[in-house]
Scaffold this motif. Structure first.
Motif, mmCIF file in Angstrom:
data_model
loop_
_atom_site.group_PDB
_atom_site.id
_atom_site.type_symbol
_atom_site.label_atom_id
_atom_site.label_comp_id
_atom_site.label_asym_id
_atom_site.label_seq_id
_atom_site.Cartn_x
_atom_site.Cartn_y
_atom_site.Cartn_z
ATOM 1 N N PRO A 165 16.293 1.787 -57.229
ATOM 2 C CA PRO A 165 14.865 1.825 -57.570
ATOM 3 C C PRO A 165 14.148 0.522 -57.242
ATOM 4 N N VAL A 166 14.867 -0.607 -57.214
ATOM 5 C CA VAL A 166 14.271 -1.913 -56.981
ATOM 6 C C VAL A 166 14.728 -2.438 -55.621
ATOM 7 N N ILE A 167 13.765 -2.720 -54.759
ATOM 8 C CA ILE A 167 14.034 -3.303 -53.440
ATOM 9 C C ILE A 167 13.342 -4.662 -53.386
ATOM 10 N N VAL A 168 14.073 -5.681 -52.937
ATOM 11 C CA VAL A 168 13.521 -7.034 -52.870
ATOM 12 C C VAL A 168 13.636 -7.548 -51.436
ATOM 13 N N GLY A 169 12.502 -7.890 -50.848
ATOM 14 C CA GLY A 169 12.481 -8.500 -49.525
ATOM 15 C C GLY A 169 12.644 -10.008 -49.651
ATOM 16 N N ALA A 170 13.772 -10.522 -49.188
ATOM 17 C CA ALA A 170 14.061 -11.957 -49.244
ATOM 18 C C ALA A 170 14.453 -12.450 -47.857
ATOM 19 N N HIS A 171 13.828 -11.878 -46.837
ATOM 20 C CA HIS A 171 14.217 -12.111 -45.440
ATOM 21 C C HIS A 171 13.386 -13.183 -44.763
ATOM 22 N N GLY A 172 12.602 -13.926 -45.520
ATOM 23 C CA GLY A 172 11.788 -14.963 -44.916
ATOM 24 C C GLY A 172 10.566 -14.392 -44.214
ATOM 25 N N SER A 173 9.875 -15.255 -43.480
ATOM 26 C CA SER A 173 8.626 -14.840 -42.829
ATOM 27 C C SER A 173 8.650 -15.016 -41.325
ATOM 28 N N TRP A 174 9.734 -15.553 -40.778
ATOM 29 C CA TRP A 174 9.737 -15.913 -39.359
ATOM 30 C C TRP A 174 10.152 -14.768 -38.446
ATOM 31 N N GLU A 175 10.942 -13.848 -38.955
ATOM 32 C CA GLU A 175 11.487 -12.811 -38.083
ATOM 33 C C GLU A 175 10.807 -11.473 -38.337
ATOM 34 N N PRO A 176 10.108 -10.914 -37.341
ATOM 35 C CA PRO A 176 9.490 -9.599 -37.522
ATOM 36 C C PRO A 176 10.545 -8.516 -37.498
ATOM 37 N N GLY A 177 10.175 -7.321 -37.936
ATOM 38 C CA GLY A 177 11.125 -6.221 -37.936
ATOM 39 C C GLY A 177 10.483 -4.944 -38.419
ATOM 40 N N PRO A 178 11.284 -3.889 -38.584
ATOM 41 C CA PRO A 178 10.751 -2.559 -38.913
ATOM 42 C C PRO A 178 10.482 -2.336 -40.397
ATOM 43 N N LEU A 179 10.874 -3.266 -41.252
ATOM 44 C CA LEU A 179 10.745 -3.039 -42.686
ATOM 45 C C LEU A 179 9.302 -3.243 -43.138
ATOM 46 N N PRO A 180 8.844 -2.464 -44.121
ATOM 47 C CA PRO A 180 7.463 -2.627 -44.587
ATOM 48 C C PRO A 180 7.199 -3.979 -45.225
ATOM 49 N N SER A 181 8.246 -4.686 -45.621
ATOM 50 C CA SER A 181 8.073 -6.001 -46.232
ATOM 51 C C SER A 181 8.010 -7.123 -45.208
ATOM 52 N N GLN A 182 8.280 -6.845 -43.945
ATOM 53 C CA GLN A 182 8.299 -7.886 -42.917
ATOM 54 C C GLN A 182 6.912 -8.088 -42.330
ATOM 55 N N LEU A 183 6.644 -9.322 -41.907
ATOM 56 C CA LEU A 183 5.348 -9.692 -41.370
ATOM 57 C C LEU A 183 5.328 -9.516 -39.855
ATOM 58 N N GLN A 184 4.133 -9.254 -39.332
ATOM 59 C CA GLN A 184 3.975 -9.182 -37.885
ATOM 60 C C GLN A 184 3.949 -10.598 -37.309
ATOM 61 N N LYS A 185 4.456 -10.720 -36.101
ATOM 62 C CA LYS A 185 4.518 -12.021 -35.447
ATOM 63 C C LYS A 185 3.509 -12.071 -34.314
ATOM 64 N N THR A 186 2.692 -13.134 -34.305
ATOM 65 C CA THR A 186 1.716 -13.337 -33.247
ATOM 66 C C THR A 186 1.974 -14.681 -32.574
ATOM 67 N N SER A 187 1.286 -14.925 -31.487
ATOM 68 C CA SER A 187 1.481 -16.173 -30.755
ATOM 69 C C SER A 187 0.128 -16.797 -30.443
ATOM 70 N N HIS A 188 -0.045 -18.044 -30.922
ATOM 71 C CA HIS A 188 -1.276 -18.782 -30.682
ATOM 72 C C HIS A 188 -0.923 -20.213 -30.280
ATOM 73 N N PRO A 189 -1.775 -20.878 -29.510
ATOM 74 C CA PRO A 189 -1.490 -22.270 -29.139
ATOM 75 C C PRO A 189 -1.334 -23.195 -30.343
ATOM 76 N N SER A 190 -2.005 -22.880 -31.448
ATOM 77 C CA SER A 190 -1.950 -23.739 -32.630
ATOM 78 C C SER A 190 -0.769 -23.449 -33.535
ATOM 79 N N ASP A 191 0.069 -22.466 -33.189
ATOM 80 C CA ASP A 191 1.243 -22.151 -34.012
ATOM 81 C C ASP A 191 2.098 -23.386 -34.232
ATOM 82 N N LEU A 192 2.673 -23.485 -35.433
ATOM 83 C CA LEU A 192 3.626 -24.547 -35.724
ATOM 84 C C LEU A 192 5.044 -24.018 -35.591
ATOM 85 N N LEU A 193 5.823 -24.636 -34.728
ATOM 86 C CA LEU A 193 7.211 -24.269 -34.515
ATOM 87 C C LEU A 193 8.095 -25.279 -35.241
ATOM 88 N N GLY A 194 9.163 -24.785 -35.854
ATOM 89 C CA GLY A 194 10.041 -25.652 -36.630
ATOM 90 C C GLY A 194 11.279 -26.069 -35.852
#
Length: 416
Positions: A165-194
């Motif tokens: 019943p409980v699902i927890v997204g703990a996958h970070g924010s850097w990697e996109p994917g098919p899960l509804p909890s994952q963020l979309q990834k875009t590319s801009h010149p001002s992006d900060l890369l680690g």
């Protein structure tokens, strides 16, 4: 062949956020599954510093003694390195319910920390699926199903479906994917890369953690476990491209498509931009490869959405300029476990836990997220490094005040 297993909670991601919520729930008697895509131990792009306010939490999670035995020296001073400027000031101590020798934070490599947390979760009863990737989350009446795929060659066509019943997204924010909890990834010149690397043989004072400010980015360095110096930084995508082009002429180091490697360009930029860095890294040896990730996506996101909870960077992310990433990950996992344990079972209980968790998250973290955004904006402006250098030269205690405002001395609710 398909296997179906049912749990009280499924955690996707076994970093500090995922393992802390899984461990806290397992210690309360919950049946917990953790899905982690990478084999451990593994290194991550991360500053690796853990502020002293987390020590009581580490003790509650039964890894405090192991952390003390493995972490680097106490960080008693905060610094600022930019161009020729090298300024130091006292790190504010955290005394909330801590032992006399626990008033300051320390750094521990993610290859060590993550393994400690995951092993503690396993010992508490959590079932670990690793290396496995979650590929889908599907509604199943009042439950949800998580389909996972093993990431080894011997698994064949076997699929595993986990149900909870409980699902927890703990996958970070850097990697996109098919899960509804994952963020979309875009590319801009001002992006900060680690970028991140470990070195041995550094001359950096063992109790000092300096902020690094340079054109197009910022970073930090700290002595971690086993004598390793951990250095991490963020740099704008367009600045990195410029550095690689400029270095390609006359440079005989590693090249990709006619350019020097990104890591080499970043390293040389750091050495040329901060005398404190070049002094500390004189004669060092690289311990393992440079790592890269990103872009980072600072900001506050929904902690509970579409019947899925988020912790760590998935819930919200500060600019790493304040070195609070691991603290926010650990503490967000604890906050969620507290609210889930208090709430009645069922969808109404989950919604109540989600509202309470989001309110607690914002109360604890929103100030530091906004403060980090302001500080990063200054550091990334064309005149920012020079302005910051002038400010700390005239008022070194601004470094102490900044460390305090970033949350390094703030107690965790429910632990004091």
């Amino acid at each position: 062949m398909t296997r179906l297993s049912t749990y009280d909670a499924i955690i996707i991601g076994a970093g500090p956020a995922g393992s802390s919520v899984a461990l806290a729930l397992a210690l309360r008697g919950w049946a917990v599954a953790i899905v982690e895509k990478s084999a451990f131990p593994r290194r991550k792009v991360c500053g690796e510093y853990i502020s002293a306010s987390n020590i009581a939490l580490l003790d509650r999670l039964d890894i405090g003694d192991a952390w003390r035995a493995n972490a680097g020296p106490e960080v008693r001073r905060v610094g600022f390195f930019s161009s020729e400027t090298c300024v130091e000031a006292p790190m504010p101590g955290a005394k909330y319910g801590l032992a006399a020798n626990d008033g300051f934070g320390r750094a521990l490599g993610r290859d060590v920390l993550d393994a400690l947390l995951l092993q503690a979760a396993r010992s508490a009863g959590a079932e670990i699926f690793q290396p496995c990737r979650a590929v889908a989350i599907e509604r199943d009446e009042d439950m949800q199903r998580v389909r996972i795929q093993a990431r080894d060659e011997n698994s064949g066509d076997e699929t595993t479906t986990l149900r909870a019943p409980v699902i927890v997204g703990a996958h970070g924010s850097w990697e996109p994917g098919p899960l509804p909890s994952q963020l979309q990834k875009t590319s801009h010149p001002s992006d900060l890369l680690g970028f991140k690397a470990h070195f041995t043989g550094s001359s950096l004072a063992p109790d000092l953690m300096p902020l690094l400010a340079f054109s197009g980015g910022y970073g930090g360095m700290v002595l971690a476990d086993h004598g390793r110096l951990s250095i991490s930084c963020c740099i704008r995508r367009d600045m990195l491209a410029r550095l690689r082009r400029n270095r390609s002429s006359g440079w005989d180091g590693p090249k990709q498509d006619g350019q020097v490697s990104a890591a080499e360009a970043v390293f040389r930029h750091l050495m040329a931009s901060c005398r404190g860095v070049s002094d500390a890294l004189d004669g060092v040896h690289l311990d393992g490869p440079w790592l890269a990730a990103g872009p980072i996506q600072p900001g506050i996101r929904s902690c509970y959405e579409r019947d899925i909870f988020r912790v760590g960077n998935a819930a919200g992310e500060s600019h790493p300029i304040i070195a609070e990433g691991i603290s926010m990950a650990l503490q967000s996992g604890w906050l969620l476990a507290e609210e889930l344990a208090r709430a009645p079972r069922g969808r109404a209980g989950r919604e109540l836990a989600g509202r309470r968790y989001q309110a607690a998250w914002r109360e604890l973290f929103s100030t530091r997220v906004h403060a980090a955004a302001v500080l990063a904006r200054i550091a990334l402006s064309p005149a920012g490094p020079a302005l910051m250098a002038a400010a700390v030269r005239n008022f070194p205690r601004a470094l102490t005040l900044g460390a305090h405002m970033s949350g390094k001395t703030r107690p965790i609710p429910g632990l004091v």
